[in-house]
Design an enzyme around this catalytic site. Structure first.
Site, short mmCIF file in Angstrom:
data_model
loop_
_atom_site.label_atom_id
_atom_site.label_comp_id
_atom_site.label_asym_id
_atom_site.label_seq_id
_atom_site.Cartn_x
_atom_site.Cartn_y
_atom_site.Cartn_z
N ASP A 188 2.41 -3.77 -0.34
CA ASP A 188 2.53 -4.33 0.99
C ASP A 188 2.34 -3.25 2.05
OD1 ASP A 188 3.28 -6.67 2.62
OD2 ASP A 188 4.94 -5.38 3.22
N THR A 225 -2.33 -4.56 6.00
CA THR A 225 -3.27 -3.55 5.53
C THR A 225 -4.60 -3.68 6.26
OG1 THR A 225 -2.19 -3.74 3.39
CG2 THR A 225 -4.23 -2.51 3.44
N ASP A 272 5.71 -12.76 2.21
CA ASP A 272 4.36 -12.86 2.79
C ASP A 272 3.83 -14.28 2.61
OD1 ASP A 272 4.45 -10.17 3.29
OD2 ASP A 272 2.55 -9.68 2.28
#
Ligand SMILES: Nc1ncnc2c1ncn2[C@@H]1O[C@H](COP(=O)(O)OP(=O)(O)OP(=O)(O)O)[C@@H](O)[C@H]1O
Ligand SMILES: [Mg+2]
Length: 512
Positions: free
Chosen positions: A61, A95, A375
C-alpha cells in the site's frame, strides 16, 4: 561609503536558490516516486518496513509505505502529502498519484534545462489539467459492478488469492452500513484468509465468566449493564460494630441474599445473556450459571455500544432499571474459539451492524489483509456513491495522454511544451504496470498506442501475456474519483514544487 554586509538570517541558516533549489526539489520528488514504483499494479512487489523498535510491516500500500518511512526532505514530504490526500479522498490510487507527480516533475525538469521559465511551465500544466478533467468524461462507464471494483482493488495485494471471498465480504459490508466507519473489523490468527466472514456482532477475546454457563442459546435476550454487579461499595469507610458472633453471620447472609436477588432479577426479566462493562461478583456468576444465563464481564465500551446498536438494547447503569424494554434480541448466540481466542458470536440482531472477521496465519498477513480490505471497501463505497467508474490497467491514462498530446499541438509556444510534458508523464502508469509485470515497456506502449489510435479507448495493458486488451473484458474497473483525484493532486503539487526557487532552512535545533 563602504557598505557593511547585513545579515538578515540566523547563523547556521542555509539557502539554496534558483536552479539548484529546483533541481534538488525535483530530485527529492523523483526519489519518493521511485520508492513506490515497483509496488504498482497486480504484479507489483511488496515492501518490508522495519521501524526503530524492530517492528515489521509488509505492505504493498503506497500510503502505508510513505507514512512509515522517515523522510526529512521538505519537498519529499509534500509528495507524501499527495498519498495521504488520495487515501482520505478515495482510499486507493496512492501509488499512482505519487508516480504521476514524480514523472510530471521529471519531464518538466527537461524544460527548465531548456531555459523555459517555471511560470510558463506551470501555466501550461494548469491548462493541461483542465483539459484532462474535462476529457475524463469520455471514459466514464455507468454500468457499475461493485464486485469487480472490489476485486480490482484487491489484485496484487496479499489478499489476491482470496479476493473472491474478501470482495464478497467487502460488498456485503458496504451495502449493510451507511458509514464506512461503522464496519467493525476483528482480526483473528489461525485459519486462512478464505475463512474470513461477515457477522452481525462479535464480542471478542471474552470467555463466559463461569464454566457452568451455557455455550449457545437460541433467541437470546440481552441485558447490557455498565456498572459492577456485586455488593455496593460505600463511598466512605464505614465501621460496623458487632457485639455478637451471630450478627456477622446474619450480615453475610443478607449480603448473599442480595447478590442472589440481583442475579434473579435478570432471570425474572427474561434476560439470558448479560454483558457487563465492569466486574461481576463470583456469587452473582454462580447464580447466573444456575439460572442458565450466559454472562461476560469487563466488556469494552465499544463492544457494548455495538451490541446495543445491533440488538436494540439500552445500556443500563443500575439493576433497578432492568425492564423488558431495556433488553435487546438476537437470533442466536454462541461461544466459540478460534485458535486460543474465545469469541462470543451474536447473529441476527434486529438492526444490521457489521463486523468483519478477517483471518490469516500470521499477524503481518492479517494486517496487510486489513489494509487491502480498507482500500477495497473504500473504493466500493466511492463507486456506489458516485456511480461512475473507469476501466483500469492504464487504459484511461494512455487515452488521456494521447488526446492531450494532440491538443497541445494546437497550443502555440512554450505552454504547449509543458502540456506535452504532462501528456508524456501520464504514460508512466501503463508503462510501470508493464515493467512490473516483467513485460517489455517499449513493445507494450507501442501496442497500447496502436489500440488507442484505432479508437479502442478501454484498452489497457494485458499483464498476463502482454499486448493491449479491453479492460472491461477482464473486469478491471476503478472509480472515476480515484483517477481524477490522482491527476489533480499530482499536477497541483508539481506546480507548487516548480514555483519554489528559494529554500531557506533554519539550523536544526538538535544539530551541533
Ligand atoms: N488485472 C489487471 N490488469 C491490469 N492492470 C490492473 C489489473 N488490476 C489492477 N490493475 C491496475 O493496477 C493499478 C493499481 O495498482 P495498485 O493498487 O498497486 O496501486 P494504487 O491503487 O495506485 O495504489 P495503492 O493501492 O497502493 O493505494 C491501477 O492502475 C489498476 O487499473
Ligand atoms: Mg490500489
Amino acid at each position: 561609503m563602504q557598505g557593511q554586509p547585513v545579515f538578515i538570517m540566523q547563523q547556521g541558516t542555509t539557502q539554496e536558490q534558483g536552479k539548484t533549489a529546483q533541481s534538488n526539489n525535483i530530485a527529492a520528488a523523483k526519489a519518493v516516486a521511485q520508492a513506490v514504483r515497483t509496488t504498482l499494479g497486480p504484479m507489483g512487489m511488496d515492501k518490508m518496513l522495519v521501524d526503530e523498535s524492530g517492528d515489521v510491516i509488509i505492505t504493498n500500500d503506497g500510503a502505508t509505505i510513505l507514512e512509515e518511512i522517515d523522510i526529512s526532505h521538505p519537498t519529499a514530504k509534500m509528495i507524501i502529502q499527495i498519498a495521504k490526500t488520495q487515501e482520505q479522498e478515495c482510499y486507493d490510487g496512492t501509488t499512482s498519484a505519487v508516480i504521476v507527480a514524480g514523472e510530471v516533475l521529471k519531464k518538466c525538469e527537461a524544460l527548465i534545462d531548456q531555459n523555459i521559465h517555471p511560470t510558463t511551465i506551470c501555466r501550461g500544466l494548469r491548462k493541461g489539467l483542465v483539459y484532462l478533467i474535462k476529457k475524463l468524461e469520455d471514459y466514464e462507464i455507468h454500468d457499475i459492478d461493485l464486485d469487480k471494483i472490489a476485486k480490482t482493488a484487491l489484485t496484487g495485494k496479499s489478499a489476491d488469492s482470496f479476493k473472491d471471498v474478501i470482495a464478497d465480504i467487502c460488498v456485503g459490508a458496504v451495502m449493510n452500513t451507511e458509514n464506512l466507519e461503522d464496519i467493525r473489523i476483528t482480526k483473528a490468527l489461525g485459519g486462512s484468509a478464505a475463512d474470513s466472514e461477515i457477522i452481525v456482532v462479535f464480542i471478542i477475546d471474552k470467555e463466559r465468566s463461569h464454566p457452568a454457563m451455557p455455550t449457545s442459546l437460541r433467541k437470546p435476550l440481552v441485558a447490557l449493564i455498565d456498572s459492577t454487579l456485586g455488593v455496593k461499595q460505600t463511598e466512605i469507610d464505614a465501621n460496623i460494630q458487632i457485639t455478637d458472633p451471630t450478627q456477622i453471620e446474619a450480615f453475610l447472609a443478607k449480603e448473599e441474599a442480595e447478590l442472589q436477588a440481583m442475579a434473579e432479577s435478570f432471570h425474572k426479566n427474561k434476560a439470558n445473556v448479560v454483558l457487563c462493562q465492569r466486574e461481576i461478583d463470583d456469587l452473582v456468576k454462580y447464580h447466573f450459571a444456575k439460572l442458565g444465563i450466559l454472562a461476560l464481564e469487563k466488556v469494552t465500551k465499544t463492544d457494548m455500544e455495538a451490541v446495543a446498536m445491533a440488538s436494540g438494547a439500552t445500556i443500563i447503569n443500575n439493576v433497578k432499571d432492568l425492564t423488558g424494554t431495556a433488553l435487546g434480541s438476537f437470533d442466536h448466540t454462541e461461544q466459540i474459539s478460534l485458535g486460543d481466542l474465545p469469541i462470543l458470536k451474536l447473529t441476527g440482531g434486529k438492526n444490521e451492524a457489521t463486523t468483519v472477521l478477517l483471518r490469516g496465519p500470521t499477524t503481518h498477513f492479517v494486517e496487510e489483509i486489513e489494509r487491502a480490505f480498507d482500500d477495497a471497501a473504500g473504493v466500493v463505497s466511492v463507486a456506489q456513491r458516485d456511480s461512475v467508474i473507469l476501466a483500469g490497467g492504464g487504459s484511461t491514462y494512455a487515452g488521456l495522454s494521447g488526446s492531450l498530446a494532440n491538443h497541445a499541438s494546437q497550443e502555440a509556444g512554450r505552454q504547449g511544451m509543458a502540456m506535452v510534458a504532462l501528456a508524456d508523464a501520464l504514460e508512466s502508469i501503463p508503462r510501470t504496470l508493464a515493467e512490473n509485470a516483467g513485460l517489455d515497456p517499449v513493445d507494450e506502449m507501442m501496442a497500447l498506442h496502436k489500440a488507442h489510435s484505432d479508437g479502442k479507448k478501454y484498452h489497457g495493458i494485458n499483464i498476463e501475456v502482454g499486448g493491449a486488451i479491453d479492460m472491461r473484458s477482464l473486469g478491471v474497473f476503478e472509480p472515476k474519483r480515484v483517477v481524477e483525484q490522482a491527476l489533480k493532486s499530482a499536477v497541483e503539487t508539481a506546480i507548487m514544487v516548480l514555483r519554489i526557487d528559494d529554500i531557506i532552512s533554519s539550523k536544526q535545533k538538535n544539530q551541533g
